[in-house]
Design a protein around this motif. Sequence first.
Motif: not given
Length: 125
Positions: A5-6, A10-11, A16, A19, A75-76, A94
């Motif tokens: 999780t981030a 998002g990093d 990872s 992304v 992410r987000h 990404t």
Amino acid sequence: MSTETADGDGDAGAESTVVVTPSAAEQALELMRQEGMDTDISGLRLFVQQGGCAGLSYGMRFDTEPEDDDAVVERHGLRVFVDPASEDYIGGSTLDYEDGLQAAGFHVENPNVVSECGCGESFRT
């Protein structure tokens, strides 16, 4: 199942799996909501399949939950599911969403690609 999780940008580190840009997460979450999916459990499955003139192509679909052996990246607010075989090809990529004059859609920027076909729909690692 591994989960990463981030928050914020998002990093979550150099290792990872994927992304996700804020625009990609926002677009995917909106589409999932339109489909009546629970975004706390469901997610976007990103995978690699045989096909295209360069040999491999990306696939995406919404899934109601991850498989037991999936890598799960959050992410987000978006959960992304990646199966182990696909992770070998797309680790470090990404996922972005582009909305331009000529086209709109999701785009994968993959550092593992050594060549792409002319239309950009398939690749080779």
